[in-house]
Every structure is written in structure tokens, then in C-alpha cells.
Design a protein around this motif. Structure first.
Motif, mmCIF file in Angstrom:
data_model
loop_
_atom_site.group_PDB
_atom_site.id
_atom_site.type_symbol
_atom_site.label_atom_id
_atom_site.label_comp_id
_atom_site.label_asym_id
_atom_site.label_seq_id
_atom_site.Cartn_x
_atom_site.Cartn_y
_atom_site.Cartn_z
ATOM 1 N N GLY A 266 0.687 12.405 -9.711
ATOM 2 C CA GLY A 266 1.387 13.520 -9.082
ATOM 3 C C GLY A 266 1.830 13.248 -7.665
ATOM 4 N N LEU A 267 1.423 12.103 -7.097
ATOM 5 C CA LEU A 267 1.773 11.772 -5.713
ATOM 6 C C LEU A 267 2.870 10.714 -5.614
ATOM 7 C CD1 LEU A 267 -1.805 11.551 -4.096
ATOM 8 C CD2 LEU A 267 -0.456 13.576 -4.694
ATOM 9 N N GLU A 268 3.415 10.285 -6.745
ATOM 10 C CA GLU A 268 4.295 9.107 -6.721
ATOM 11 C C GLU A 268 5.577 9.319 -5.920
ATOM 12 O OE1 GLU A 268 5.707 7.919 -10.537
ATOM 13 O OE2 GLU A 268 6.100 9.960 -11.223
ATOM 14 N N ARG A 269 6.038 10.535 -5.756
ATOM 15 C CA ARG A 269 7.295 10.771 -5.048
ATOM 16 C C ARG A 269 7.103 11.184 -3.586
ATOM 17 N NH1 ARG A 269 11.334 10.494 -8.665
ATOM 18 N NH2 ARG A 269 10.835 10.866 -10.859
ATOM 19 N N LEU A 270 5.867 11.185 -3.114
ATOM 20 C CA LEU A 270 5.624 11.607 -1.730
ATOM 21 C C LEU A 270 6.086 10.541 -0.736
ATOM 22 C CD1 LEU A 270 2.061 13.199 -1.843
ATOM 23 C CD2 LEU A 270 4.267 14.375 -1.829
ATOM 24 N N PRO A 271 6.487 10.952 0.468
ATOM 25 C CA PRO A 271 6.759 9.969 1.523
ATOM 26 C C PRO A 271 5.532 9.098 1.797
ATOM 27 C CG PRO A 271 7.534 12.140 2.171
ATOM 28 C CD PRO A 271 6.733 12.331 0.921
ATOM 29 N N VAL A 272 5.787 7.849 2.156
ATOM 30 C CA VAL A 272 4.715 6.901 2.485
ATOM 31 C C VAL A 272 4.855 6.509 3.943
ATOM 32 C CG1 VAL A 272 3.714 4.633 2.029
ATOM 33 C CG2 VAL A 272 4.591 6.017 0.118
ATOM 34 N N HIS A 273 3.780 6.713 4.705
ATOM 35 C CA HIS A 273 3.755 6.325 6.112
ATOM 36 C C HIS A 273 2.694 5.243 6.328
ATOM 37 C CE1 HIS A 273 6.492 9.496 7.116
ATOM 38 N NE2 HIS A 273 5.661 10.449 6.730
ATOM 39 N N ILE A 274 3.105 4.107 6.871
ATOM 40 C CA ILE A 274 2.160 3.076 7.313
ATOM 41 C C ILE A 274 1.837 3.412 8.760
ATOM 42 C CG2 ILE A 274 1.744 0.614 7.618
ATOM 43 C CD1 ILE A 274 2.218 1.478 4.696
ATOM 44 N N THR A 275 0.708 4.081 8.986
ATOM 45 C CA THR A 275 0.449 4.641 10.305
ATOM 46 C C THR A 275 -0.193 3.649 11.277
ATOM 47 O OG1 THR A 275 -1.541 5.693 9.377
ATOM 48 C CG2 THR A 275 0.428 7.038 9.568
ATOM 49 N N GLU A 276 -0.459 2.446 10.814
ATOM 50 C CA GLU A 276 -0.814 1.325 11.691
ATOM 51 C C GLU A 276 -0.391 0.047 10.992
ATOM 52 O OE1 GLU A 276 -4.876 0.821 12.877
ATOM 53 O OE2 GLU A 276 -5.184 2.946 13.281
ATOM 54 N N PHE A 277 0.209 -0.875 11.745
ATOM 55 C CA PHE A 277 0.379 -2.241 11.231
ATOM 56 C C PHE A 277 0.500 -3.190 12.410
ATOM 57 C CE2 PHE A 277 4.804 -2.000 12.328
ATOM 58 C CZ PHE A 277 5.242 -3.307 12.400
ATOM 59 N N ASN A 278 0.122 -4.420 12.160
ATOM 60 C CA ASN A 278 0.284 -5.509 13.113
ATOM 61 C C ASN A 278 -0.111 -6.788 12.382
ATOM 62 O OD1 ASN A 278 0.513 -7.112 15.513
ATOM 63 N ND2 ASN A 278 0.012 -5.301 16.739
ATOM 64 N N THR A 279 -0.067 -7.898 13.077
ATOM 65 C CA THR A 279 -0.578 -9.142 12.502
ATOM 66 C C THR A 279 -2.101 -9.060 12.437
ATOM 67 O OG1 THR A 279 -0.364 -10.029 14.759
ATOM 68 C CG2 THR A 279 1.342 -10.620 13.166
ATOM 69 N N SER A 280 -2.758 -9.078 13.576
ATOM 70 C CA SER A 280 -4.217 -8.997 13.638
ATOM 71 C C SER A 280 -4.675 -7.560 13.859
ATOM 72 C CB SER A 280 -4.739 -9.869 14.786
ATOM 73 O OG SER A 280 -6.105 -9.614 15.043
ATOM 74 N N TYR A 281 -5.827 -7.220 13.291
ATOM 75 C CA TYR A 281 -6.427 -5.897 13.503
ATOM 76 C C TYR A 281 -7.353 -5.881 14.717
ATOM 77 C CZ TYR A 281 -10.354 -8.184 11.125
ATOM 78 O OH TYR A 281 -11.359 -9.062 10.770
ATOM 79 N N ARG A 282 -7.391 -6.987 15.450
ATOM 80 C CA ARG A 282 -8.261 -7.076 16.619
ATOM 81 C C ARG A 282 -7.467 -6.833 17.907
ATOM 82 N NH1 ARG A 282 -13.810 -7.372 16.618
ATOM 83 N NH2 ARG A 282 -13.408 -8.098 18.735
ATOM 84 N N PRO A 283 -8.015 -6.051 18.863
ATOM 85 C CA PRO A 283 -7.325 -5.805 20.130
ATOM 86 C C PRO A 283 -7.567 -6.894 21.172
ATOM 87 C CG PRO A 283 -9.337 -4.538 20.076
ATOM 88 C CD PRO A 283 -9.253 -5.250 18.754
ATOM 89 N N ASP A 284 -8.121 -8.034 20.733
ATOM 90 C CA ASP A 284 -8.409 -9.135 21.657
ATOM 91 C C ASP A 284 -8.032 -10.469 21.020
ATOM 92 O OD1 ASP A 284 -10.389 -8.994 19.729
ATOM 93 O OD2 ASP A 284 -12.076 -8.965 21.133
#
Length: 504
Positions: A266-284
Motif C-alpha cells: 500500500g506504500l508503493e506510490r508514496l514519495p521517497v525521501h533520502i533524508t541523509e546521504f554521503n560517502t562516509s557516515y563518519r563526521p571525521d
């Protein structure tokens, strides 16, 4: 061999890449360096929404429980929140609200995440939680108007599939939180945009039970969200980490995952938001500061909008303190901008994207050709990288572009290991932990993309553009027709220094 570019568009360039960008915890928006960085980002790129953690954490001061006459009561204080949201709106960027983390006065436990100790336990009282989120959103509606707040997506929590962000990664407890939140806010206003589950990479097994839960119980939902990173295990060193990266296509595969897993639900037509992305998940991780990061992400920005409704770079600046306060201006932070608004190569990638046209004439593994409504062409080109190897020293892109007239003016900006690269200059300065004012000026100068320009002849309505890209280079080439308005008495050869100058 020049690749021919057709005159007929093959599509429209999605602006999903600029729909949202990430930020450090919301309390940081009270700082002047944060606001200065956001002002520059909005001036040169122009994002529409801003998402970060800490809306409900103690340092924003919203949830204030107290006891009076033997009865527990709660006061909601919005002074800091108003300063944050007002400053964003003044700069033309709207909130993408993330509901988290748990105020300590409402938390069921003491587990926290990050240096600033965001509480990640479920609410001790679900009714009080519901009253809190309703009070926040109602206040925002009262202050900014219902039509405005309806345009702000509201996401329930952050990465509940990870034990670091949600106690025990308890799926059932998160589903209860989502349902209680969604029903409370939809009772406030049915047109508010609610969504989740904001899961991290590697947890696609959450999609089926989440879809079953919300559809079987008819829980309101307007969009789905997840995060995407492409880095591997961490090799830790003092004040930093090193990681391998998978190939850039890995990020695009992650973008496509929600629709693939939700097909037939029932969710297949909902908008998709990638609310975080980057190469590394580390802030250092120092890769974030490099030209390699920009070259790596170029095909992701060029193609991500074909897969999702938004994908939010994490984050717009290095005013960010999850792993404590940074100890040097370049420390591997997520930001497009480093401290003191130092532009990183990936910032320039986004600024180049902001100068592209809407019509797509051609795509390739190393280029994107676009056209503006007035006929100007804008070409983004990059050296392909694979996530692991150092890359070739040079890469050539050859395009045969459709133009009008006998010649075009070509305006090229480039960023690579030497040009537009403050990180390289910082290395050459000896990696100063606390640059002097003079050194900061040098770094800002080094951060500017190199510029070259000239006139290219066109034959038969085609101009041949040959771009030699240096190692890890991204470049923007803007082409526009030349209308010669030179008066007949103009003779540059008579200017001193040019072919002898004028003689009496």
C-alpha cells in the motif's frame, strides 16, 4: 572521437538534489558561524528544506516538566525554536522536521548518543509525547500559518533500526511511536506531511513489516524515508577514521531500494525521501574534504533525481559536534563548507549543479549536458572514480554540441586536486590546527575554482568541446552564442602592446 549531442531534449533535470540538505543539531543554528555558512549556501546553491537532529532535545529547551501543588505539569517553551526557524525562513529555506530526540524529562531511560547526549529511549508516557509534538507543530502553525507548515515534511525519529539511535532497535516500539505521532498530528491537521521510518543502510528488512503495520492499521503516512552511505568499516586514528568506499552506483542502488521493497504494498506510490546521504557516515573522515568526494558524487547528483523525490546531503556545513568539537579546520566533517565558510570541492559540485539548465540533452558516465530556456548550454563533466583506486592523472571528455551561429563563448570553472581545493592548500601550509588570519585568507583564495574562458568556432551548427580533466576533477562549462557588436572603427591592434599600437 567526439560524442554527438542531440538538439532534442531527452528529459528534464530533476531538482531533487536541492530539495533538502542536512544540518547539525538545531541548537547550533543559534551561532553566528552557522548562520553565515547557511547564508552562503543559500546564496550560491539555494536549498528548499533543512533537516537535522535535536528538535526535541534538552538544549533547545522546549519540554519543561515541573511540579506544582503535587501535580506533574509540562510547560512548552519555544524561544530557541523560534530563533532557529525564523533565521532559516529569512534565508529562504524551510524546515524538514525530524521529531527527536527524547527530552530527558520524558525519557524512559538514560541511553544517549553523540557528544551532546541526545536521548534515544522511548517516551515514558506516550500521551505526554503526543501532547509535546502537537504543541510544537501547533505553535509553528500559529506563528507561520497553516499553509506554510503544511509544506514542511515531518519525519518521525532517526534511524530506529540502529541500537545507537533507538534503544535496542526495538521495531515494535518504533511502530507504536510512529502510530501515536501520526494520529496525533493528523488530528491537528489532516494535510500535514508525515513519514518515516528513516532507516539506515543495511536494514531493508524493515520495509515489509513497516508497510504491513501502517496499512493493516490504516496509520496515516504521506512519504517514506531512508538514509544512504557507501563507506565500509572504520580504521580509527586519533581524531579521525579511514574507510573504504563502494562504487558510486551503490548510493543510487540504495536510493532505488525503498520503491523496490515496497512494490505491491500500500506504500508503493508514496514519495521517497533520502533524508541523509554521503560517502562516509563518519563526521571525521577526511574523504569529505577532498576533490575525490566531489568527483565520486557527481554521477549521484546527476542521476539521483530519477529515483527519488529528494536526497539530502549530510550536511551543509561543519558547524557540527557529534564527535565532540572539531580540533582543526579540516577534520573530515560532513559539511559542504568547512569552518569559517571555507568551500570544499563538493560545495562547488553543488554550486555547479545550481547553474545547469532544465533540459537534459545528454548523459554519460562522465558528463551531463543541459540547456537553459534562452538556449545557453551548461555542461557538467567529471573524472569517473570507483571508490577505491587513486584514479587516472588525466581524463578527456569530447562532446559535439549543437549551437547557433559561427562561434560560442565558453566559460569554464574547474576543481581538482590543485584548483579550487582548500584542503590541498591546508596540507601545503602544514595542516595548521588554528590558522592565522593570513592563512585563512590564503585558504579562501585557494578554495576558488579556476576559471578559463575563450571563443570556440562552430561549424555546421556544432561546436567541438574537448575537456582535459585533471585528477579527480569536476568542471562546469557554460556556452552561449556570440553576437558581435564591435563598431567599425575599433582596431585592437592600435592599442599599445597589441601588434605595435597606434603611431602618429
Amino acid at each position: 572521437m567526439f560524442t554527438p549531442v542531440p538538439t532534442t531534449p531527452i528529459g528534464v533535470l530533476s531538482d531533487a538534489w536541492r530539495a533538502c540538505v542536512g544540518t547539525g543539531r538545531l541548537n547550533l543554528a543559534l551561532r553566528s558561524d552557522y548562520r553565515d555558512s547557511l547564508e552562503r549556501v543559500q546564496r550560491e546553491i539555494g536549498f528548499r528544506h533543512l533537516r537535522g537532529h535535536g528538535l526535541l532535545s534538552d538544549d533547545l529547551g522546549i519540554h519543561r516538566p515541573y511540579e506544582f501543588e503535587g501535580v506533574r505539569r509540562v510547560r512548552h517553551a519555544f524561544g530557541y525554536l523560534d530563533q532557529v526557524v525564523d533565521s532559516w525562513l529569512e534565508l529562504g529555506i524551510r524546515p524538514f522536521l525530524e521529531l527527536g530526540f527524547m527530552p530527558s524529562g520524558l525519557a524512559s531511560g538514560e541511553q544517549t548518543v553523540f557528544w551532546w547526549k541526545g536521548n534515544v529511549t522511548p517516551p515514558a508516557d506516550e500521551e505526554e509525547w503526543a501532547a509535546l509534538v502537537v504543541a510544537v507543530v501547533r505553535h509553528l502553525i500559529d506563528r507561520h500559518g497553516i499553509d506554510e507548515v503544511r509544506s514542511w515534511p515531518i519525519e518521525v525519529w532517526n534511524e530506529p533500526n540502529l541500537v545507537h539511535f533507538w534503544k535496542d532497535a526495538d521495531q515494535a516500539a518504533y511502530f507504536r511511536l510512529y502510530e501515536r505521532t501520526a494520529r496525533a498530528l493528523k488530528d491537528l491537521d489532516a494535510s500535514l506531511q508525515l513519514g518515516g521510518p528513516a532507516i539506515s543502510p543495511g536494514s531493508d528488512e524493515w520495509w515489509a513489516p513497516f508497510a504491513e503495520f501502517v496499512t493493516s492499521r490504516e496509520v496515516p503516512i504521506d512519504f517514506v524515508s531512508r538514509h544512504a552511505y557507501s563507506s565500509g568499516p572504520s580504521q580509527r586514528v586519533p581524531f579521525g577514521v579511514y574507510q573504504t568506499l563502494a562504487e558510486p552506483q551503490t548510493l543510487l542502488d540504495q536510493f532505488a531500494a525503498p520503491r523496490r521493497h515496497l512494490a505491491g504494498t500500500g506504500l508503493e506510490r508514496l514519495p521517497v525521501h533520502i533524508t541523509e546521504f554521503n560517502t562516509s557516515y563518519r563526521p571525521d573522515n577526511p574523504v569529505h574534504d577532498t576533490a575525490y568526494n566531489a568527483a565520486y558524487l557527481a554521477p549521484v547528483l546527476a542521476g539521483g533525481g530519477d529515483l527519488v523525490d529528494s536526497f539530502s546531503y549530510w550536511t551543509f556545513c561543519d558547524v557540527f559536534e557529534e564527535e565532540n568539537i572539531p580540533t582543526s579546520p579540516f577534520h573530515g566533517g560532513f559539511g559542504l563548507l568547512g569552518h569559517r565558510q571555507l568551500a570544499k570541492p563538493t560545495f562547488h559540485l553543488y554550486a555547479f549543479m545550481a547553474r545547469l539548465g532544465a533540459e537534459v540533452l545528454a548523459r554519460g558516465a562522465d558528463h551531463l549536458v543541459t540547456r537553459h530556456p534562452d538556449g545557453r548550454l551548461a555542461v557538467l563533466a567529471w573524472q569517473p572514480v570507483d571508490g577505491t583506486s587513486a584514479g587516472a592523472e588525466r581524463h578527456t571528455v569530447r562532446l559535439a554540441l549543437p549551437v547557433g551561429g559561427p562561434a560560442v563563448y565558453a566559460h569554464r570553472h574547474r576543481v581538482n586536486e590543485d584548483d579550487g581545493n582548500a584542503w590541498t592548500a591546508w596540507q601545503q601550509l602544514g595542516r595548521p590546527h588554528h590558522p592565522t588570519a593570513r592563512q585563512l585568507d590564503l585558504l579562501h583564495e585557494a578554495s576558488r575554482p579556476a576559471l578559463e574562458h575563450g571563443v570556440l568556432p562552430a561549424g555546421g551548427g556544432v561546436v567541438e568541446l574537448e575537456l582535459h580533466l585533471a585528477r579527480h576533477e569536476i568542471c562546469l562549462v557554460e556556452l552561449e552564442g556570440v553576437r558581435d557588436e564591435t563598431e567599425p572603427w575599433i582596431d585592437d591592434d592600435r592599442v599599445p602592446g597589441y601588434a605595435g599600437g597606434w603611431r602618429a
